[in-house]
Design an enzyme around this catalytic site. Structure first.
Site, PDB file in Angstrom:
ATOM      1  N   GLY A  37      40.154  39.262  36.223  1.00 40.32           N
ATOM      2  CA  GLY A  37      39.214  39.443  35.109  1.00 40.32           C
ATOM      3  C   GLY A  37      39.582  38.405  34.058  1.00 40.32           C
ATOM      4  O   GLY A  37      40.755  38.279  33.686  1.00 40.32           O
ATOM      5  N   ASN A  41      43.201  38.093  32.393  1.00 41.29           N
ATOM      6  CA  ASN A  41      43.967  36.890  32.751  1.00 41.29           C
ATOM      7  C   ASN A  41      44.404  36.125  31.506  1.00 41.29           C
ATOM      8  O   ASN A  41      45.553  35.672  31.396  1.00 41.29           O
ATOM      9  CB  ASN A  41      43.125  35.949  33.616  1.00 41.29           C
ATOM     10  CG  ASN A  41      42.835  36.516  34.992  1.00 41.29           C
ATOM     11  OD1 ASN A  41      43.480  37.469  35.427  1.00 41.29           O
ATOM     12  ND2 ASN A  41      41.871  35.940  35.685  1.00 41.29           N
ATOM     13  N   GLY A 208      39.210  20.314  35.095  1.00 38.73           N
ATOM     14  CA  GLY A 208      39.994  20.597  36.310  1.00 38.73           C
ATOM     15  C   GLY A 208      41.286  19.787  36.300  1.00 38.73           C
ATOM     16  O   GLY A 208      41.949  19.663  35.265  1.00 38.73           O
ATOM     17  N   GLU A 210      41.748  16.821  36.102  1.00 38.67           N
ATOM     18  CA  GLU A 210      41.706  15.638  35.214  1.00 38.67           C
ATOM     19  C   GLU A 210      42.112  15.965  33.779  1.00 38.67           C
ATOM     20  O   GLU A 210      42.160  15.084  32.926  1.00 38.67           O
ATOM     21  CB  GLU A 210      40.291  15.023  35.204  1.00 38.67           C
ATOM     22  CG  GLU A 210      39.800  14.542  36.556  1.00 38.67           C
ATOM     23  CD  GLU A 210      40.765  13.559  37.194  1.00 38.67           C
ATOM     24  OE1 GLU A 210      41.175  12.616  36.509  1.00 38.67           O
ATOM     25  OE2 GLU A 210      41.126  13.778  38.364  1.00 38.67           O
ATOM     26  N   GLY A 237      41.514  28.081  34.499  1.00 34.44           N
ATOM     27  CA  GLY A 237      40.825  28.009  33.198  1.00 34.44           C
ATOM     28  C   GLY A 237      41.329  29.093  32.254  1.00 34.44           C
ATOM     29  O   GLY A 237      41.485  28.865  31.048  1.00 34.44           O
ATOM     30  N   ASP A 238      41.590  30.268  32.793  1.00 36.46           N
ATOM     31  CA  ASP A 238      42.093  31.368  31.954  1.00 36.46           C
ATOM     32  C   ASP A 238      43.483  31.031  31.418  1.00 36.46           C
ATOM     33  O   ASP A 238      43.805  31.324  30.259  1.00 36.46           O
ATOM     34  CB  ASP A 238      42.140  32.674  32.758  1.00 36.46           C
ATOM     35  CG  ASP A 238      40.754  33.094  33.213  1.00 36.46           C
ATOM     36  OD1 ASP A 238      39.786  32.794  32.496  1.00 36.46           O
ATOM     37  OD2 ASP A 238      40.650  33.710  34.287  1.00 36.46           O
ATOM     38  N   ASN A 262      47.259  22.134  29.247  1.00 36.30           N
ATOM     39  CA  ASN A 262      47.150  21.400  30.520  1.00 36.30           C
ATOM     40  C   ASN A 262      48.375  21.646  31.394  1.00 36.30           C
ATOM     41  O   ASN A 262      48.274  21.905  32.584  1.00 36.30           O
ATOM     42  CB  ASN A 262      47.087  19.890  30.254  1.00 36.30           C
ATOM     43  CG  ASN A 262      45.678  19.391  30.007  1.00 36.30           C
ATOM     44  OD1 ASN A 262      44.715  20.122  30.207  1.00 36.30           O
ATOM     45  ND2 ASN A 262      45.564  18.164  29.553  1.00 36.30           N
TER      46      ASN A 262
HETATM   47  O1  RIB Z   1      38.592  33.215  36.008  1.00 32.86           O
HETATM   48  C1  RIB Z   1      38.999  33.881  37.159  1.00 32.86           C
HETATM   49  C2  RIB Z   1      38.552  35.304  37.101  1.00 32.86           C
HETATM   50  O2  RIB Z   1      37.149  35.359  37.146  1.00 32.86           O
HETATM   51  C3  RIB Z   1      39.018  36.153  38.256  1.00 32.86           C
HETATM   52  O3  RIB Z   1      40.267  36.749  38.044  1.00 32.86           O
HETATM   53  C4  RIB Z   1      37.883  37.137  38.432  1.00 32.86           C
HETATM   54  O4  RIB Z   1      38.229  38.454  38.171  1.00 32.86           O
HETATM   55  C5  RIB Z   1      36.759  36.635  37.551  1.00 32.86           C
HETATM   56  O5  RIB Z   1      36.630  37.384  36.410  1.00 32.86           O
END
Ligand code: RIB
Length: 292
Positions: A37, A41, A208, A210, A237-238, A262
């Site tokens: 999530g 995350n 990503g 980069e 990304g999280d 990064n």
């Molecule tokens: O960004 C990754 C997340 O997106 C995953 O953990 C998934 O649960 C979705 O929410």
């Protein structure tokens, strides 16, 4: 205190070397359930780096809900803002193929995060130095939180993922907007460089492997990523967002915060699972030393 108002999912991950065509059945290599999530995350990413973090969100009264609640608690995220509702816990079906992923999220209880829940947690929100949002909870709730934060003069970092629900009128209400390149183009219908130039020191586009880029008012600043062997990019990304928030709260400049984020994100992709590879501050320090 960083307050995350966002999603809590169980990630149901399947790794396969063959991606099925429509109507086809294939045999996969691995199946696992892992906490995920975007909200959870980002909370774990910042907490592992040492930030004081709380989450406001919802899970179901099912086994996944209990597991995810305990996971966040064990990660030192304050969980008083988590409510158990009658919906099932949110899940994300993640297909891992060729070092890439495709994700379908079923929000379940995450869509119970409503205005009433925000009002009930107002005292928690008031403690925030930064509120972080993603787009896996209802749009009306996002709008309401933006208004509450504006009234309380609390800065907001919005990670517009998934991007489809993003509304351009929110831009003036956020301090930082962190789309990836694709999300940026979906949201604005222009290439990311054109978009960046319109929002100095506000939009940070992640690219990503980069790295990331933003516009400082004079020029586009590109901060290269750390080249590493990616095992699983889910949650990269999280991790970037959690680390960026951690660094900003510590008083770092945008450039320093992006550099730090990064490196942190590069460590996270070296292990399996969204939260599996999120590093602790010591690990980030070791990598920063290696880079000198
Ligand atoms: O960004 C990754 C997340 O997106 C995953 O953990 C998934 O649960 C979705 O929410």
């Amino acid at each position: 205190m960083i307050t995350i108002i966002g999603s809590i999912n169980m990630d149901i991950a399947i790794q396969t070397t063959i991606f099925p065509k429509q109507g086809e059945t294939v045999l996969g290599n691995l199946f696992t359930t892992i906490p995920g999530g975007k909200g959870a995350n980002q909370a774990v990413a910042a907490a592992r780096l040492g930030s004081d973090v709380q989450i406001i969100g919802a899970v179901g009264k099912d086994a996944f809900g209990t597991e995810l609640y305990m996971n966040l608690k064990n990660e030192n995220v304050h969980v008083d803002g988590i409510q158990k509702t009658d919906n099932s816990t949110g899940i994300a079906n993640i297909l891992l193929h060729n070092n890439d992923n495709r994700i379908i999220v079923v929000p379940g209880a995450n869509f119970d995060v409503d205005q009433k829940m925000i009002d009930a947690n107002l005292e928690l929100i008031k403690q925030s130095a930064l509120v972080m949002l993603q787009l896996e909870i209802p749009v009306e709730t996002i709008e309401y939180v933006l208004k509450v934060c504006e009234d309380l003069a609390i800065p907001v970092l919005l990670n517009p993922a998934p991007a489809a629900n993003f509304k351009q009128e929110w831009i003036d209400k956020v301090s930082y907007l962190t789309p990836n390149e694709t999300e940026c183009e979906v949201m604005f219908g222009e290439d990311y460089e054109t978009v960046l130039k319109q929002y100095p020191n506000k939009i940070i586009v992640t690219l990503g492997g980069e790295g990331a880029a933003y516009f400082d008012g004079n020029q586009i600043i590109r901060i290269a990523g750390y080249k590493t062997k990616a095992v699983d990019t889910t949650g990269a990304g999280d991790t970037f967002n959690g680390a960026f928030a951690h660094a900003i709260i510590e008083g770092k400049s945008i450039e320093e915060a992006v550099r730090f984020a990064n490196i942190t994100a590069s460590l996270s992709v070296e292990k399996f699972g969204a939260q599996g590879g999120m590093p602790r501050i010591e690990d980030v320090m070791i990598r920063l030393e290696e880079m000198k």
